[in-house]
Design an enzyme around this catalytic site. Structure first.
Site, mmCIF file in Angstrom:
data_model
loop_
_atom_site.group_PDB
_atom_site.id
_atom_site.type_symbol
_atom_site.label_atom_id
_atom_site.label_comp_id
_atom_site.label_asym_id
_atom_site.label_seq_id
_atom_site.Cartn_x
_atom_site.Cartn_y
_atom_site.Cartn_z
ATOM 1 N N ARG A 55 -17.839 60.324 60.410
ATOM 2 C CA ARG A 55 -18.814 60.348 59.301
ATOM 3 C C ARG A 55 -19.959 61.340 59.556
ATOM 4 N NH1 ARG A 55 -18.542 54.122 57.535
ATOM 5 N NH2 ARG A 55 -17.055 54.460 55.875
ATOM 6 N N LYS A 77 -5.325 41.218 49.691
ATOM 7 C CA LYS A 77 -5.693 40.317 48.586
ATOM 8 C C LYS A 77 -5.571 40.940 47.214
ATOM 9 C CE LYS A 77 -9.021 37.255 48.935
ATOM 10 N NZ LYS A 77 -10.455 36.960 48.891
ATOM 11 N N GLY A 120 -10.092 51.931 53.180
ATOM 12 C CA GLY A 120 -10.267 51.777 54.617
ATOM 13 C C GLY A 120 -9.002 51.677 55.444
ATOM 14 N N GLY A 155 -14.343 51.774 49.191
ATOM 15 C CA GLY A 155 -14.788 51.131 47.942
ATOM 16 C C GLY A 155 -15.196 52.167 46.914
#
Ligand code: AMP
Length: 394
Positions: free
Chosen positions: A37, A200, A349, A372
């Site tokens: 990053r 999920k 991710g 996200g």
């Protein structure tokens, strides 16, 4: 109005206030375990310095200190790494609102200042107007290169734009991410195939709904697949599969475009997540067995679809890939994407981690840094942080 980027702003002799995403993982001794990053921020930082800014004031969050000063989330390791990478002094402030900052900025010797973790202040995540105003007073121009947090309305990414009308721009990382995602959002070359996996259904409900309207095929693997299989009447043994996810899957299967959904036709299972792998050459998973990866036939079927695709979006692993026994499906998809001659984008991710693990990152069209943020961009066609940068806020 077009979004401006850092190379379109006049920066000479200006105080440049710049927001980055230096949210790097740290080990228990406070050492950075993955500098990606920060490395991705360097082109923008170097450009600002080379353009002759008078001062560069850097802002970032790290971890989730939840509005409290917590030493383990200090940006100190980031300051040290940046100083080495830039071969320049980087002064870390005691807090983002340190009284001494303005004096520091008047000193000739100080060029680069890193504000301590912006999330030590509860006002940051509350998108507080006065806090944003205080931050804005450090700079003449504002650069936002924190793509990974552009889906959040926070003071340093959103409200701060109220104070930089006409003098705000995105950084190069922001530019790369937007250009890559636009290839998926605006008229993707067809066939367009999306692969979604992971754990999920509820987390990915919106993206699945959105993708069903735009893709030609939607491959669903990983633990995400079992609620769909159960909703279709197959048995899933002891696989991860909550009743609420089965309900959501049932609703998605009623979607007008649900015929685009492709599910596994066989599985790698075990009676324990640490146990030995076993191949089940059937859609049904027997009682007591846990589905932990897609089977070889599923991989072959998915790959034949992917081979013909001109645009591929991948989010989420095909199984419990952290365990080598159950990583073949995920690695197989990574290999298939690496050989595809169309446009491939990996976002989210865990699929990014899987691609890195397979050593194939360089062979992908784009590997998004913001999990996200990239999914929300695909869902909505933009993000609050980008809109604020583009249009300002009042
Ligand atoms: P997500 O954050 O929803 O993308 O989920 C990623 C996680 O799902 C990874 O840690 C995977 O190991 C896990 N996962 C994927 N498939 C399975 C599976 N069949 N059973 C258990 N965990 C899985």
């Amino acid at each position: 109005m077009a979004l401006k980027f850092v190379d379109e702003l006049e920066l000479e002799n200006k105080r440049v206030l710049a927001r980055f995403d230096f949210n790097v993982p740290l080990d228990s001794d406070g050492n950075i375990t993955d500098t990606t990053r920060i490395d991705l921020a360097l082109p923008t930082i170097k450009h600002i310095l080379e353009a002759g800014c008078s001062k560069l004031i850097l802002m970032s969050h790290l971890g989730r200190p939840k509005g409290q000063v917590k030493k383990e989330f200090s940006l100190e390791p980031v300051a040290t790494y940046l100083a080495e990478a830039l071969e320049e002094d980087v002064v870390l402030t005691e807090s983002a609102l340190d009284r001494g900052i303005k004096t520091l900025l008047d000193l000739n010797e100080t060029k680069i200042v890193l504000l301590e973790n912006i999330r030590f202040h509860p006002e940051e995540e509350k998108n507080d107007h006065d806090f944003a105003k205080q931050l804005s007073e450090y700079g003449d121009v504002y650069i936002n290169d924190a793509f990974g947090t552009a889906h959040r309305k926070h003071a340093s990414t959103y409200e701060i734009n109220a104070f930089f009308k006409g003098s705000a721009a995105g950084g190069f990382l922001m530019k790369n991410e937007i250009e890559a995602l636009n290839k998926i959002v605006n008229k993707p070359e067809r066939p367009f195939v999306a692969i979604t996996g992971g754990a999920k259904v509820s987390d990915k409900l919106k993206i699945i709904e959105r993708l069903l309207t735009t893709v030609d095929s939607l491959i669903i693997g990983g633990a995400m697949a079992y609620p769909f299989l159960k909703a279709k009447g197959y048995t899933v043994g002891s696989s991860m599969c909550s009743d609420s996810d089965v309900e959501l899957a049932r609703k998605l299967l009623l979607h007008g475009s649900s015929s685009k959904i492709m599910l596994p036709v066989d599985h790698i299972v075990s009676d324990d997540i640490e146990g030995n792998p076993e191949t089940i050459k059937d859609v049904n998973i027997p009682d007591g067995m846990i589905g932990l990866d897609i089977g070889p036939e599923s991989l072959a079927v998915f790959n034949s679809k992917l081979d013909r695709a001109k645009t591929i979006l991948w989010n989420g692993p095909m199984g419990l890939f952290e365990n080598a026994h159950f990583a073949k499906g995920t690695t197989g998809i990574a290999q298939s994407l690496s050989m595809n001659t169309g446009y491939t984008l990996v976002g989210g991710g865990d699929s990014v981690a899987a691609v890195k693990k397979s050593g194939l990152s360089a062979k992908m069209g784009h590997v998004s840094t913001g999990g996200g943020a990239s999914l929300e961009y695909i869902e909505q066609g933009s993000l609050p942080g980008i809109q604020a940068l583009k249009f300002g806020i009042s």
